[in-house]
Design a protein around this motif. Structure first.
Motif, PDB file in Angstrom:
ATOM      1  N   VAL A 183       0.752  -1.343  -0.122  1.00 36.10           N
ATOM      2  CA  VAL A 183       0.030  -0.278   0.040  1.00 36.10           C
ATOM      3  C   VAL A 183       0.753   1.231  -0.077  1.00 36.10           C
ATOM      4  O   VAL A 183       1.628   1.412   0.868  1.00 36.10           O
ATOM      5  N   LEU A 184       0.614   2.072  -1.069  1.00 37.74           N
ATOM      6  CA  LEU A 184       1.449   3.171  -1.085  1.00 37.74           C
ATOM      7  C   LEU A 184       0.535   4.668  -0.942  1.00 37.74           C
ATOM      8  O   LEU A 184      -0.433   4.393  -1.874  1.00 37.74           O
ATOM      9  N   GLU A 185       0.994   5.666  -0.316  1.00 36.74           N
ATOM     10  CA  GLU A 185       0.317   6.708  -0.364  1.00 36.74           C
ATOM     11  C   GLU A 185       1.289   8.042  -0.693  1.00 36.74           C
ATOM     12  O   GLU A 185       2.502   8.079   0.054  1.00 36.74           O
ATOM     13  N   ARG A 186       1.130   8.956  -1.590  1.00 36.04           N
ATOM     14  CA  ARG A 186       1.992   9.829  -1.804  1.00 36.04           C
ATOM     15  C   ARG A 186       1.204  11.160  -1.833  1.00 36.04           C
ATOM     16  O   ARG A 186       0.183  11.194  -2.534  1.00 36.04           O
ATOM     17  N   VAL A 213       5.657  13.330   0.129  1.00 33.99           N
ATOM     18  CA  VAL A 213       5.984  12.223   1.261  1.00 33.99           C
ATOM     19  C   VAL A 213       5.550  11.017   0.809  1.00 33.99           C
ATOM     20  O   VAL A 213       4.242  11.088   0.345  1.00 33.99           O
ATOM     21  N   GLU A 214       6.096   9.799   0.910  1.00 28.92           N
ATOM     22  CA  GLU A 214       5.618   8.599   0.407  1.00 28.92           C
ATOM     23  C   GLU A 214       5.635   7.755   1.563  1.00 28.92           C
ATOM     24  O   GLU A 214       6.364   7.620   2.319  1.00 28.92           O
ATOM     25  N   ALA A 215       4.275   7.178   2.059  1.00 23.84           N
ATOM     26  CA  ALA A 215       4.263   6.467   3.269  1.00 23.84           C
ATOM     27  C   ALA A 215       3.973   4.972   2.268  1.00 23.84           C
ATOM     28  O   ALA A 215       2.926   4.843   1.352  1.00 23.84           O
ATOM     29  N   GLU A 216       4.764   3.762   2.604  1.00 29.07           N
ATOM     30  CA  GLU A 216       4.386   2.536   2.080  1.00 29.07           C
ATOM     31  C   GLU A 216       4.398   1.442   3.189  1.00 29.07           C
ATOM     32  O   GLU A 216       5.168   1.740   4.338  1.00 29.07           O
ATOM     33  N   PRO A 253      -7.349   5.999   2.080  1.00 27.38           N
ATOM     34  CA  PRO A 253      -6.461   7.105   2.133  1.00 27.38           C
ATOM     35  C   PRO A 253      -6.627   8.009   3.472  1.00 27.38           C
ATOM     36  O   PRO A 253      -7.669   8.029   3.835  1.00 27.38           O
ATOM     37  N   THR A 254      -5.487   8.413   3.871  1.00 23.25           N
ATOM     38  CA  THR A 254      -5.362   9.137   5.199  1.00 23.25           C
ATOM     39  C   THR A 254      -5.188  10.631   5.250  1.00 23.25           C
ATOM     40  O   THR A 254      -5.100  11.210   5.811  1.00 23.25           O
ATOM     41  N   ASN A 255      -4.477  11.057   3.894  1.00 20.67           N
ATOM     42  CA  ASN A 255      -3.969  12.320   3.649  1.00 20.67           C
ATOM     43  C   ASN A 255      -4.500  12.885   2.511  1.00 20.67           C
ATOM     44  O   ASN A 255      -4.008  13.679   1.857  1.00 20.67           O
ATOM     45  N   LEU A 256      -6.005  12.785   2.405  1.00 17.63           N
ATOM     46  CA  LEU A 256      -6.463  13.636   1.383  1.00 17.63           C
ATOM     47  C   LEU A 256      -6.401  15.019   1.337  1.00 17.63           C
ATOM     48  O   LEU A 256      -6.694  16.062   0.432  1.00 17.63           O
ATOM     49  N   ASP A 257      -6.552  15.737   2.678  1.00 17.65           N
ATOM     50  CA  ASP A 257      -6.584  16.996   2.933  1.00 17.65           C
ATOM     51  C   ASP A 257      -5.103  17.637   2.359  1.00 17.65           C
ATOM     52  O   ASP A 257      -4.962  18.814   2.242  1.00 17.65           O
ATOM     53  N   ASN A 258      -3.991  16.824   2.092  1.00 16.80           N
ATOM     54  CA  ASN A 258      -2.607  17.335   1.673  1.00 16.80           C
ATOM     55  C   ASN A 258      -2.401  16.619   0.056  1.00 16.80           C
ATOM     56  O   ASN A 258      -1.372  16.606  -0.242  1.00 16.80           O
ATOM     57  N   ALA A 259      -3.704  16.523  -0.611  1.00 22.55           N
ATOM     58  CA  ALA A 259      -3.717  15.774  -1.713  1.00 22.55           C
ATOM     59  C   ALA A 259      -2.963  17.066  -2.792  1.00 22.55           C
ATOM     60  O   ALA A 259      -3.202  17.991  -2.405  1.00 22.55           O
ATOM     61  N   TYR A 260      -2.483  16.707  -3.732  1.00 23.50           N
ATOM     62  CA  TYR A 260      -2.039  17.599  -4.578  1.00 23.50           C
ATOM     63  C   TYR A 260      -1.937  16.792  -6.140  1.00 23.50           C
ATOM     64  O   TYR A 260      -2.413  15.486  -6.336  1.00 23.50           O
TER      65      TYR A 260
END
Length: 110
Positions: free
Chosen positions: A58-61, A71-74, A87-94
């Motif tokens: 699972v990867l979230e950038r 930032v990449e969280a894997e 997804p946990t960081n949608l407020d920091n989506a770009y």
């Protein structure tokens, strides 16, 4: 002090003892190191207390809170924990935001 057979034997025994002590000391220092992972099998699930083999990566950038880079969280997760993931960081989506779940495939070297 003259060079005698007894002196040479004492010196050899002393060197062997120092070598054993050195090896024992190095072994104690390495005792805290984790065992190397077998690269042919999947890692364990990233979640604390779960010993299941990982089934998914699972990867979230997302954009760093300061706005100074991505930032990449894997995490490698078992099937049960992957189902709980979202997804946990949608407020920091770009524009280059990524949330990716893919089946685990061990790294292969050619």
């Amino acid at each position: 002090m003259p060079d005698t057979k007894e002196g040479r034997e004492r010196q050899a025994r002393s060197e062997e003892r120092r070598q054993r002590e050195r090896e024992l000391r190095e072994e104690r220092e390495r005792a805290d190191e984790p065992e190397p992972r077998d690269e042919t099998s999947p890692p364990s699930c990233h979640r604390r207390g779960c010993d299941e083999p990982a089934a998914f990566r699972v990867l979230e950038r997302y954009q760093e809170e300061t706005g100074h880079g991505a930032v990449e969280a894997e995490a490698h997760l078992c099937a049960a924990h992957t189902a709980e993931e979202s997804p946990t960081n949608l407020d920091n989506a770009y524009p280059d935001y990524v949330f990716l779940v893919e089946p685990y495939r061990p790294e292969t070297t050619d």
